[in-house]
Write a protein that holds these residues in place. Structure first.
Motif, short mmCIF file in Angstrom:
data_model
loop_
_atom_site.label_atom_id
_atom_site.label_comp_id
_atom_site.label_asym_id
_atom_site.label_seq_id
_atom_site.Cartn_x
_atom_site.Cartn_y
_atom_site.Cartn_z
N SER A 1 0.80 -0.97 0.02
CA SER A 1 -0.04 0.10 -0.05
C SER A 1 0.91 1.28 0.23
O SER A 1 2.03 1.21 0.57
CB SER A 1 -0.79 -0.04 1.53
OG SER A 1 -0.31 0.19 2.39
N MET B 1 1.12 -3.08 4.74
CA MET B 1 -0.31 -3.36 4.28
C MET B 1 0.05 -3.88 2.78
O MET B 1 0.47 -3.27 2.27
CB MET B 1 -1.21 -2.33 4.43
CG MET B 1 -1.62 -1.96 5.69
SD MET B 1 -2.42 -2.93 6.78
CE MET B 1 -4.14 -2.86 6.01
N SER C 1 -3.89 -10.53 9.53
CA SER C 1 -5.10 -9.87 9.90
C SER C 1 -5.99 -10.60 11.06
O SER C 1 -6.90 -9.94 11.51
CB SER C 1 -5.96 -9.83 8.43
OG SER C 1 -6.13 -10.97 7.98
N GLY C 2 -5.90 -11.81 11.17
CA GLY C 2 -6.73 -12.30 12.32
C GLY C 2 -5.99 -12.16 13.73
O GLY C 2 -6.92 -12.72 14.61
N LYS D 1 -5.05 -9.90 17.04
CA LYS D 1 -5.44 -8.76 17.83
C LYS D 1 -4.16 -8.34 18.24
O LYS D 1 -3.34 -8.86 18.67
CB LYS D 1 -6.16 -9.13 19.00
CG LYS D 1 -7.68 -9.76 18.42
CD LYS D 1 -8.58 -10.06 19.58
CE LYS D 1 -9.87 -10.77 19.13
NZ LYS D 1 -10.64 -11.14 20.37
N GLU D 2 -3.99 -6.83 18.16
CA GLU D 2 -3.09 -5.87 18.59
C GLU D 2 -2.90 -6.06 20.10
O GLU D 2 -3.79 -5.93 20.83
CB GLU D 2 -3.11 -4.57 17.97
CG GLU D 2 -2.79 -4.42 16.61
CD GLU D 2 -1.34 -4.84 15.93
OE1 GLU D 2 -0.52 -4.33 17.03
OE2 GLU D 2 -1.38 -5.37 15.20
N ASP E 1 0.17 -13.16 6.81
CA ASP E 1 -0.90 -12.45 6.94
C ASP E 1 -1.35 -12.28 8.59
O ASP E 1 -1.71 -13.50 9.34
CB ASP E 1 -2.27 -13.19 6.16
CG ASP E 1 -3.46 -12.50 6.34
OD1 ASP E 1 -3.58 -11.45 7.02
OD2 ASP E 1 -4.50 -12.58 5.52
N ARG F 1 -4.50 -5.87 3.43
CA ARG F 1 -4.37 -6.72 4.62
C ARG F 1 -3.04 -6.50 5.18
O ARG F 1 -2.19 -6.45 4.61
CB ARG F 1 -4.57 -8.39 4.12
CG ARG F 1 -3.54 -8.66 3.35
CD ARG F 1 -3.53 -10.35 3.16
NE ARG F 1 -4.65 -10.56 2.06
CZ ARG F 1 -4.98 -11.82 1.76
NH1 ARG F 1 -4.34 -12.70 2.19
NH2 ARG F 1 -5.96 -11.81 1.06
N PRO F 2 -3.04 -6.68 6.54
CA PRO F 2 -1.82 -6.51 7.32
C PRO F 2 -0.95 -7.78 7.44
O PRO F 2 -1.54 -8.66 7.38
CB PRO F 2 -2.25 -6.05 8.61
CG PRO F 2 -3.72 -6.63 8.92
CD PRO F 2 -4.12 -6.58 7.56
N VAL F 3 0.37 -7.59 6.98
CA VAL F 3 1.36 -8.65 7.11
C VAL F 3 2.36 -8.37 7.82
O VAL F 3 2.92 -7.25 7.95
CB VAL F 3 1.44 -9.02 5.52
CG1 VAL F 3 0.31 -9.58 4.75
CG2 VAL F 3 2.47 -8.08 4.86
N TYR F 4 3.14 -9.46 8.24
CA TYR F 4 4.23 -9.22 9.09
C TYR F 4 5.48 -10.02 8.00
O TYR F 4 5.27 -11.07 7.74
CB TYR F 4 4.35 -10.03 10.31
CG TYR F 4 5.61 -10.15 11.08
CD1 TYR F 4 6.13 -9.06 11.58
CD2 TYR F 4 6.38 -11.47 10.99
CE1 TYR F 4 7.42 -9.37 12.36
CE2 TYR F 4 7.42 -11.58 11.64
CZ TYR F 4 8.16 -10.44 12.17
OH TYR F 4 9.33 -10.60 12.76
N LYS G 1 6.16 -4.75 9.47
CA LYS G 1 4.85 -4.88 9.31
C LYS G 1 4.32 -3.87 8.16
O LYS G 1 4.54 -2.75 8.38
CB LYS G 1 3.72 -4.64 10.72
CG LYS G 1 4.17 -5.51 11.53
CD LYS G 1 3.16 -5.33 12.57
CE LYS G 1 3.72 -6.35 13.83
NZ LYS G 1 2.64 -5.88 15.17
#
Length: 183
Positions: free
Chosen positions: A121, A147, A179-180, A182-183, A177, A156-159, A145
């Motif tokens: 992104s 997007m 995205s599942g 929680k921060e 991925d 989607r956020p990825v590491y 990290k």
């Protein structure tokens, strides 16, 4: 089928070369061989044939072992639950697994040669560029990290973790991925 034809041509060529060498050796012999010399020669040929058969069996077993290892590591790489990428110094995708293609929302082979950053992104691009610079400069494992996504594909956020290869020409990149989570 094509491989069998190549082996057959190679075998024929090898046999032709052996026959030519035999003719040369035969022409060099000045006198006929005695019966004892012939028996010694036959014995040597028989021993050599057995040695070749044993070597052939060892090669067959080594080939079988190599094929099993290739199958195992291909499965491990291609079907891993995280995306694996190999990027060159310009950020072009040299190789990737099926999960990596799924993360980018495209077919695997259509992504080869694409710039990876096109899938990052705009907001995450500075982070990704800094990450890539650190990977290639520091030659140590780095992480970030970002997007991933583009156009109509959802972000989607990825590491990511990346490390440069020993020759410093490629970056090995793993992408998960998150995205599942929680921060």
């Amino acid at each position: 089928m094509n491989n069998k034809r190549q082996n057959s041509n190679s075998d024929q060529k090898l046999r032709h070369m052996a026959e030519e060498q035999l003719k040369e050796n035969h022409n060099k012999m000045s006198r006929p061989a005695t019966e004892i010399e012939v028996k010694k020669l036959v014995h040597e040929l028989q021993v050599h044939q057995i040695e070749l058969e044993m070597q052939n069996e060892e090669l067959r077993q080594a080939n079988e072992t190599a094929e099993l290892a290739l199958k195992k590591y291909t499965m491990l790489y291609d079907f891993a639950p995280m995306g694996y990428f190999t990027l060159d110094v310009d950020g072009l995708i040299c190789d990737l697994n099926f999960t990596g293609a799924e993360l980018l929302g495209e077919k695997r082979f259509s992504l080869m040669g694409s710039k990876f950053e096109l899938f990052v992104s705009n907001d995450s691009l500075p982070v990704f560029e800094h990450f890539m610079n650190k990977v290639f400069e520091g030659k140590t494992k780095e992480s970030c990290k970002v997007m991933l996504g583009y156009e109509k594909k959802g972000l989607r956020p990825v590491y990511m973790e990346g490390v440069v290869t020993e020759d410093s020409l490629e970056c090995l990149l793993s992408v998960i991925d998150i995205s599942g989570f929680k921060e």
